[in-house]
Each structure stands twice: as C-alpha cells, then as structure tokens.
Design a protein around this motif. Structure first.
Motif, PDB file in Angstrom:
ATOM      1  N   VAL A  66       2.594  -0.692  -9.044  1.00 38.63           N
ATOM      2  CA  VAL A  66       3.551   0.376  -9.687  1.00 38.63           C
ATOM      3  C   VAL A  66       3.773  -0.239 -10.980  1.00 38.63           C
ATOM      4  CG1 VAL A  66       5.421   2.073  -9.418  1.00 38.63           C
ATOM      5  CG2 VAL A  66       4.335   1.478  -7.377  1.00 38.63           C
ATOM      6  N   ILE A  67       3.375   0.327 -12.028  1.00 38.71           N
ATOM      7  CA  ILE A  67       3.833  -0.268 -13.468  1.00 38.71           C
ATOM      8  C   ILE A  67       4.807   1.078 -13.998  1.00 38.71           C
ATOM      9  CG2 ILE A  67       2.845  -0.703 -15.718  1.00 38.71           C
ATOM     10  CD1 ILE A  67       0.105  -1.409 -13.794  1.00 38.71           C
ATOM     11  N   ILE A  68       5.897   0.604 -14.562  1.00 40.07           N
ATOM     12  CA  ILE A  68       7.107   1.270 -15.263  1.00 40.07           C
ATOM     13  C   ILE A  68       7.157   0.784 -16.626  1.00 40.07           C
ATOM     14  CG2 ILE A  68       9.144   2.043 -15.322  1.00 40.07           C
ATOM     15  CD1 ILE A  68       9.294   1.590 -12.225  1.00 40.07           C
ATOM     16  N   GLU A  69       6.712   1.526 -17.601  1.00 36.59           N
ATOM     17  CA  GLU A  69       6.914   1.213 -18.802  1.00 36.59           C
ATOM     18  C   GLU A  69       7.631   2.082 -19.854  1.00 36.59           C
ATOM     19  OE1 GLU A  69       2.782  -0.165 -20.565  1.00 36.59           O
ATOM     20  OE2 GLU A  69       2.321   1.149 -19.080  1.00 36.59           O
ATOM     21  N   HIS A 109       9.021  -6.789   1.108  1.00 39.40           N
ATOM     22  CA  HIS A 109       7.643  -5.963   1.370  1.00 39.40           C
ATOM     23  C   HIS A 109       6.557  -6.887   1.290  1.00 39.40           C
ATOM     24  CE1 HIS A 109      10.257  -2.620   1.624  1.00 39.40           C
ATOM     25  NE2 HIS A 109       9.488  -2.063   2.359  1.00 39.40           N
ATOM     26  N   GLN A 110       6.879  -8.301   1.014  1.00 41.14           N
ATOM     27  CA  GLN A 110       5.589  -9.032   0.675  1.00 41.14           C
ATOM     28  C   GLN A 110       4.907  -8.810  -0.801  1.00 41.14           C
ATOM     29  OE1 GLN A 110       5.518  -8.228   4.096  1.00 41.14           O
ATOM     30  NE2 GLN A 110       6.697  -9.863   4.090  1.00 41.14           N
ATOM     31  N   GLY A 111       5.817  -8.422  -1.757  1.00 46.17           N
ATOM     32  CA  GLY A 111       5.412  -8.020  -2.965  1.00 46.17           C
ATOM     33  C   GLY A 111       6.190  -8.980  -4.113  1.00 46.17           C
ATOM     34  N   HIS A 112       5.694  -8.646  -5.318  1.00 45.91           N
ATOM     35  CA  HIS A 112       6.415  -9.468  -6.321  1.00 45.91           C
ATOM     36  C   HIS A 112       6.401  -8.306  -7.363  1.00 45.91           C
ATOM     37  CE1 HIS A 112       1.991 -10.194  -6.809  1.00 45.91           C
ATOM     38  NE2 HIS A 112       2.348 -10.202  -8.362  1.00 45.91           N
ATOM     39  N   ILE A 113       7.473  -8.819  -8.413  1.00 40.73           N
ATOM     40  CA  ILE A 113       7.826  -8.153  -9.492  1.00 40.73           C
ATOM     41  C   ILE A 113       7.954  -8.793 -10.947  1.00 40.73           C
ATOM     42  CG2 ILE A 113      10.369  -8.192  -8.874  1.00 40.73           C
ATOM     43  CD1 ILE A 113      10.832  -5.340 -10.031  1.00 40.73           C
ATOM     44  N   SER A 114       7.446  -8.369 -11.762  1.00 44.07           N
ATOM     45  CA  SER A 114       7.485  -9.101 -13.084  1.00 44.07           C
ATOM     46  C   SER A 114       7.934  -8.164 -14.290  1.00 44.07           C
ATOM     47  CB  SER A 114       6.060  -9.827 -13.289  1.00 44.07           C
ATOM     48  OG  SER A 114       5.229  -8.757 -13.509  1.00 44.07           O
ATOM     49  N   PHE A 115       8.423  -8.864 -15.353  1.00 45.79           N
ATOM     50  CA  PHE A 115       8.944  -8.246 -16.516  1.00 45.79           C
ATOM     51  C   PHE A 115       8.204  -8.721 -17.658  1.00 45.79           C
ATOM     52  CE2 PHE A 115      12.194  -7.084 -13.241  1.00 45.79           C
ATOM     53  CZ  PHE A 115      12.803  -5.859 -13.800  1.00 45.79           C
ATOM     54  N   ALA A 128       4.167  -5.500  -7.623  1.00 48.67           N
ATOM     55  CA  ALA A 128       2.702  -5.508  -6.786  1.00 48.67           C
ATOM     56  C   ALA A 128       3.179  -5.579  -5.245  1.00 48.67           C
ATOM     57  CB  ALA A 128       2.106  -6.729  -7.026  1.00 48.67           C
ATOM     58  N   LEU A 129       2.500  -4.497  -4.496  1.00 46.96           N
ATOM     59  CA  LEU A 129       2.837  -4.321  -2.972  1.00 46.96           C
ATOM     60  C   LEU A 129       1.534  -4.561  -2.515  1.00 46.96           C
ATOM     61  CD1 LEU A 129       5.173  -1.598  -3.409  1.00 46.96           C
ATOM     62  CD2 LEU A 129       5.570  -3.863  -2.551  1.00 46.96           C
ATOM     63  N   PRO A 130       1.158  -5.214  -1.172  1.00 48.51           N
ATOM     64  CA  PRO A 130       0.193  -5.367  -0.406  1.00 48.51           C
ATOM     65  C   PRO A 130      -0.112  -4.032   0.026  1.00 48.51           C
ATOM     66  CG  PRO A 130       1.706  -6.609   0.491  1.00 48.51           C
ATOM     67  CD  PRO A 130       2.100  -6.181  -0.498  1.00 48.51           C
ATOM     68  N   TYR A 131      -1.594  -3.414  -0.017  1.00 47.78           N
ATOM     69  CA  TYR A 131      -1.943  -2.095   0.602  1.00 47.78           C
ATOM     70  C   TYR A 131      -2.609  -2.157   1.816  1.00 47.78           C
ATOM     71  CZ  TYR A 131      -6.270  -2.294  -2.017  1.00 47.78           C
ATOM     72  OH  TYR A 131      -7.552  -2.561  -2.631  1.00 47.78           O
ATOM     73  N   ILE A 132      -2.608  -1.129   2.480  1.00 42.74           N
ATOM     74  CA  ILE A 132      -3.492  -1.088   3.749  1.00 42.74           C
ATOM     75  C   ILE A 132      -4.720  -0.604   3.153  1.00 42.74           C
ATOM     76  CG2 ILE A 132      -3.846  -0.116   5.834  1.00 42.74           C
ATOM     77  CD1 ILE A 132      -0.772   0.731   5.865  1.00 42.74           C
ATOM     78  N   LYS A 133      -5.636  -1.531   3.677  1.00 42.43           N
ATOM     79  CA  LYS A 133      -7.276  -1.236   3.247  1.00 42.43           C
ATOM     80  C   LYS A 133      -7.878  -0.035   4.098  1.00 42.43           C
ATOM     81  CE  LYS A 133      -7.752  -5.454   1.050  1.00 42.43           C
ATOM     82  NZ  LYS A 133      -6.741  -6.553   1.692  1.00 42.43           N
ATOM     83  N   GLU A 134      -7.550  -0.237   5.608  1.00 41.32           N
ATOM     84  CA  GLU A 134      -8.035   0.832   6.465  1.00 41.32           C
ATOM     85  C   GLU A 134      -6.889   1.228   7.303  1.00 41.32           C
ATOM     86  OE1 GLU A 134     -11.409  -0.825   8.640  1.00 41.32           O
ATOM     87  OE2 GLU A 134     -11.940  -2.116   7.094  1.00 41.32           O
ATOM     88  N   PRO A 135      -7.087   2.533   7.574  1.00 39.08           N
ATOM     89  CA  PRO A 135      -6.165   2.974   8.482  1.00 39.08           C
ATOM     90  C   PRO A 135      -5.927   2.243   9.889  1.00 39.08           C
ATOM     91  CG  PRO A 135      -7.462   4.655   7.973  1.00 39.08           C
ATOM     92  CD  PRO A 135      -8.255   3.440   7.410  1.00 39.08           C
ATOM     93  N   VAL A 136      -4.784   2.025  10.229  1.00 38.63           N
ATOM     94  CA  VAL A 136      -4.415   1.246  11.548  1.00 38.63           C
ATOM     95  C   VAL A 136      -4.116   2.335  12.629  1.00 38.63           C
ATOM     96  CG1 VAL A 136      -2.792  -0.282  12.650  1.00 38.63           C
ATOM     97  CG2 VAL A 136      -3.442  -0.556  10.177  1.00 38.63           C
TER      98      VAL A 136
END
Length: 139
Positions: A66-69, A109-115, A128-136
């Motif tokens: 998710v990018i916010i500019e 959420h096991q993610g990271h944020i940078s500016f 950056a957030l890890p996404y689910i590749k396949e439905p669980v």
C-alpha cells in the motif's frame, strides 16, 4: 476507506486518488489497518494546502504494498529518521503517537513501513504486508 477522508480532502482543496492494480488478500485485524491508513492519509492531507494524495495497492514479491504519496511540504532527513519515535512529531500540535502506533500495528502484521520524502516535493509511504497466495480452507 478513502471515502471517510474525501470530505476533509475537499475542504483542503485536495483530492484522493485510488489506484488498485492487484487484488490482494491479507490475514489481518481490519480495524487496526484502517486506523493506520486513515492516520497516514490524514497526515498527507495535513501536509498540503492543495494537491493530490495517491493511494496505490500492488503486489511486490511476497508482499501486498500500500503506497501513499502526497504533494505536501515534505520532511527533512533529520526528521525523517525520527518518525515513529514516541512523542516526536513534525506537526506543531502533534503528539507523535499516531505514527508510533501505526508502526506497531504494521509490525504485528509481520509487515514493515518506510518513508521517503523531499522537502517542497512531498512524501511517499510504503506499507508492505504479507499476502495470502492461496485461499486457506479451515474445516
């Protein structure tokens, strides 16, 4: 989510643009992430007297991004290095707690944020957030 802030944006002669290129599913606490995004978009709007905030969602490697500019006043390097510290704020009336909490939520959420920012040009925030590749399937 950006609908909540459209009125605030219009009041400030700003607009919010959404560019969602990929559909991404993440395992998350929805309200906590909403709090992060609202905080970051509100910060972007407060940095401008007019202009655009662009919110982009895309896949990058193992992460949903998710990018916010914004086109705001920007943040100098010394202040940029201190973002997320408790009680440190670049705003006169800020407490610094909003970004500190946002950092913690993203880390949970096991993610990271940078500016990245340039004074007089604007600021770019990447979450950056890890996404689910396949439905669980939970049975």
């Amino acid at each position: 989510m950006t609908l909540l802030l459209d009125t605030h944006a219009n009041y400030k002669n700003c607009r919010i643009i959404n560019e969602i290129s990929d559909e991404i599913t993440i395992f998350c606490e929805e309200n906590a992430l909403k709090q992060v995004f609202i905080n970051l978009i509100q910060n972007a709007l407060e940095s401008m007297s007019k202009g655009t905030v662009k919110v982009t969602v895309e896949k990058r490697n193992e992460y949903g991004m998710v990018i916010i500019e914004d086109e705001g006043c920007g943040i100098d390097e010394q202040s940029l290095a201190r973002l997320g510290e408790p009680f440190y704020s670049t705003k006169q009336t800020g407490t610094g707690l909003g970004l500190m909490i946002s950092y913690r939520i993203i880390e949970q959420h096991q993610g990271h944020i940078s500016f990245a920012s340039k004074v007089g040009v604007g600021t770019k925030v990447e979450i950056a957030l890890p996404y689910i590749k396949e439905p669980v399937n939970i049975s």
